[in-house]
Design an enzyme around this catalytic site. Structure first.
Site, short mmCIF file in Angstrom:
data_model
loop_
_atom_site.label_atom_id
_atom_site.label_comp_id
_atom_site.label_asym_id
_atom_site.label_seq_id
_atom_site.Cartn_x
_atom_site.Cartn_y
_atom_site.Cartn_z
N GLY A 54 0.77 -1.23 0.00
CA GLY A 54 0.00 0.00 0.00
C GLY A 54 0.80 1.28 0.00
O GLY A 54 0.22 2.37 0.07
N GLY A 56 2.65 2.34 -2.51
CA GLY A 56 2.73 2.90 -3.85
C GLY A 56 3.84 2.34 -4.70
O GLY A 56 4.33 3.01 -5.62
N LYS A 57 4.23 1.08 -4.44
CA LYS A 57 5.30 0.46 -5.25
C LYS A 57 4.91 0.38 -6.72
O LYS A 57 5.71 0.70 -7.60
CB LYS A 57 5.60 -0.96 -4.74
N THR A 58 3.67 -0.07 -6.98
CA THR A 58 3.24 -0.22 -8.38
C THR A 58 3.20 1.12 -9.09
O THR A 58 3.65 1.25 -10.23
CB THR A 58 1.86 -0.90 -8.43
N SER A 59 2.68 2.15 -8.43
CA SER A 59 2.64 3.48 -9.03
C SER A 59 4.04 3.97 -9.35
O SER A 59 4.31 4.49 -10.44
CB SER A 59 1.95 4.47 -8.09
N ASP A 81 4.23 -9.92 -8.00
CA ASP A 81 3.19 -10.01 -6.97
C ASP A 81 2.10 -10.99 -7.43
O ASP A 81 1.52 -10.81 -8.49
CB ASP A 81 2.57 -8.63 -6.76
N THR A 536 -8.12 0.62 -7.28
CA THR A 536 -7.27 -0.58 -7.34
C THR A 536 -7.45 -1.48 -6.11
O THR A 536 -7.64 -2.69 -6.27
CB THR A 536 -5.80 -0.19 -7.53
#
Length: 639
Positions: A54, A56-59, A81, A536
């Site tokens: 949560g 913000g790794k993907t962003s 993931d 998301t």
């Protein structure tokens, strides 16, 4: 060295575009517009984004990949993931094969799908044996390769092939890894060393990953993986956190543990840094002060590495336009419309129903990483204990922070954790102890070697989880589960165990109760799905609910956590974020949940027994809502 706002800034020790080493010094993040651009010129071939769920790794990974591709680089973006949401963020369906991202020439993306990887891995392991070994032995080997452990190893195998450039397109400049939440990632990145050690043994076969001979043939790949991970000219580890005490502690822990396996080229990205623009908004002031305090108390390990701050945005980071704006300050457009207050019940009502249940004593709190599972689980457990109920709060999350959340002992509440490494050690010791009297020394030596396989860690964790499930017959047990992907692997193990027990005990079926049977029993188990009111996390929670239903498990309720819409902010940026929450909240309430509770975003961090107990009361977050000029009360209409 560059001068930004009149001061000198240096970039981290990585390989630049010309292959030359750049000197290492911490970055002073003075300009969100300029500093990240400097970083993009000095990234290694492999870049890992890791951190607590949560944060913000993907962003961050997607925005970096898009920016690099639009600067002319050839980039592959990979998610490791099991509960990946790259598809949603990029707006393109992904698979195990590299897929071009429309609108961004030079950018490819893929998800390492654990199930697809496992099918391919089983085929590679089994096909050469099919006409060689006797049918009975082949059947046993097939059975051994059916478990969740094989799925994890197969996903690792895919990851290793990308890291060693076997499967990555050869013309790439960068491979960017968007990893699972910290605990799962630590295990993934530690596997090369674990497998290299296990392959030193002379065991005839590895029971849950196929013939050992096949694994030994891949030893070179695992050794190359270790070399690549530890080479600062090949690999950069980006530790992603929010300006939050627990997230920063988690980043420091990940940096320390990954540094121990050689990943010492590290960088800190602090995501969603908020600066209040309305000094009259107590919530905004508190949010800014909380973040600045966390950054002032930055763990020493993080102070020693380069870092940069990225601002909190008013919009959700989904789609290419949003990703292109990731590194720029957010400028919300004023909207005069009143902010609608969600008309949803509170957490206290759910707890009332849990306590009133005649038999159910097991509460499993599930969801995507970073949505507040630990906080909600701890709040439920503290509330149960405060009502005089004997309660046990535990976690299956390798990156658990129950201690930091509770801060101190709570009367009537037992707290524990299922530590994978400790459970693995205990399982090995107990298995060997039970086998000593009935095995010859050479057989015992072979068993000892086989039990060193990292796969047995998954078995050990499942057995501990099964014991926890069973203990709910005598007391309330609240389980803070690992992030979605890791939890689904655990439930997959429960399913495999369930089917194996039924196969072997058909004659005593009525006297056998497996963990999966208890999880499927709504009178025994209450599944609480936690999400935040963003597209998301809601999509991931929806996918989790669908996976649970396929396993015959029906969720009891959803909790929408940390809602700004329920907290009534005045700051323009926070108001716009609150407005963006309304559609995800409506979707949960009307389409997804049988029961739903909403928990407001709180000015004070919900840690310690008193605040956790308050979180579960009906007046949680009510302070500051009175006479709000932008808040439309559901009973009165717009004010």
């Amino acid at each position: 060295m560059k001068r930004i706002d009149g001061r000198q800034v240096q970039v981290p020790s990585t390989r630049g575009g010309d292959g030359q080493r750049v000197s290492a010094h911490p970055i002073i993040a003075l300009s969100w517009d300029e500093v990240p651009v400097e970083l993009l010129d000095h990234l290694t071939r492999h870049v890992f984004f890791t951190g607590k769920g949560g944060v913000g790794k993907t962003s961050a990974a997607c925005a970096t990949a898009v920016a690099l591709a639009e600067r002319g680089r050839r980039v592959l973006l990979v998610s490791t993931d099991p509960a990946s949401n790259l598809d949603d963020v990029l707006g393109v369906p992904l698979s195990n094969d590299p897929t071009a991202v429309p609108g961004v020439p030079g950018l490819l993306a893929l998800n390492i799908d654990p199930e697809e990887a496992a099918r391919a891995y089983r085929a590679r392991a089994l096909d050469p044996q099919r006409d060689v070994v006797p049918a009975e032995e082949f059947s046993r080997l097939e059975e051994r390769l059916a478990g969740a452990c094989t799925t994890e190893v197969a996903a690792f195998d895919e990851f290793a092939s990308l890291l060693t450039e076997e499967n990555a397109p050869s013309a790439l400049d960068h491979v960017i890894f968007d990893t699972a939440p910290t605990g799962h990632t630590l295990r993934l990145l530690e596997l090369p060393a674990a497998w290299s050690g296990f392959l030193e043994t002379d065991a005839a076969e590895a029971s849950c990953v196929g013939p050992l001979s096949a694994l030994k043939a891949q030893r070179a790949r695992y050794e190359q993986s270790m070399t690549a991970l530890g080479d600062p000219l090949q690999t950069l580890l980006v530790l992603v956190a929010r300006p939050d005490r627990v997230a920063l502690l988690e980043a420091a822990r990940a940096g320390r543990e990954l540094g121990e396996i050689g990943m010492r080229n590290q960088f800190l990205l602090v995501n969603a840094v908020f600066r209040a623009s309305d000094s009259q908004d107590a919530l905004a002031r508190a949010l800014e002060e909380r973040g600045q305090l966390a950054l002032r108390d930055l763990p020493a390990a993080l102070q020693a590495i380069p870092s940069v701050e990225v601002p909190l945005h008013a919009f959700n980071l989904v789609g290419l336009d949003a990703l292109r704006a990731y590194f720029s300050p957010s400028k919300p457009d004023p909207d005069p419309r009143p902010l609608e207050r969600p008309a949803i019940g509170d957490l206290e009502a759910l707890i009332d129903e849990i306590v009133a249940a005649p038999r159910g004593r097991l509460v499993l709190v599930m969801g995507k990483g970073g949505v507040g599972k630990t906080t909600i689980a701890a709040s439920i457990a503290v509330a149960l204990a405060s009502r005089g109920q004997e309660t046990h709060l535990t976690t299956t999350d390798p990156a658990a922070h129950l201690g930091e959340t509770l801060e101190a002992a709570v009367p009537g509440l037992q707290v524990s954790s299922i530590d994978p490494k400790l459970e693995f050690q205990k399982y090995r010791e107990q298995t060997l102890a039970r086998s000593r009297e009935r095995m010859a020394p050479d057989q015992l030596a072979l068993l000892d070697e086989e039990l060193r396989s990292p796969c047995y860690e998954e078995v050990a964790v499942f057995l501990a989880f099964a014991h926890t499930v069973s203990s709910a017959r005598h007391q309330f047990v609240v389980v803070d589960t690992a992030p979605t992907g890791h939890t689904l692997l655990l439930l997959d193990t429960a399913g495999a165990y369930h089917h194996e027990v039924l196969r072997r005990t058909r004659d005593v079926l009525g006297r056998v109760t497996t963990p999966l049977m208890r999880l499927r029993d709504p009178d025994y188990t209450k599944i609480v799905i936690v999400t935040t009111p963003e597209p998301t996390p809601v999509l991931e929670a929806k996918a989790l609910q669908e996976d649970l239903r396929r396993a015959g498990i029906e969720p009891f309720a959803w909790v929408i956590n940390a809602s700004l819409a329920a907290a009534a902010p005045r700051d323009p940026l926070l108001v716009e974020r609150a407005r963006a929450e309304l559609e995800p909240i409506r979707q949960v309430q009307t389409e997804l949940a049988q029961r739903v509770a909403i928990v407001p975003f709180l000015a004070e961090e919900p840690v310690g027994a008193a605040r956790l107990a308050a979180l579960a009361r009906s007046d949680a977050g009510s302070a500051g809502r009175e006479a709000h000029p932008l808040l439309a009360h559901p009973d009165r209409g717009p004010s």
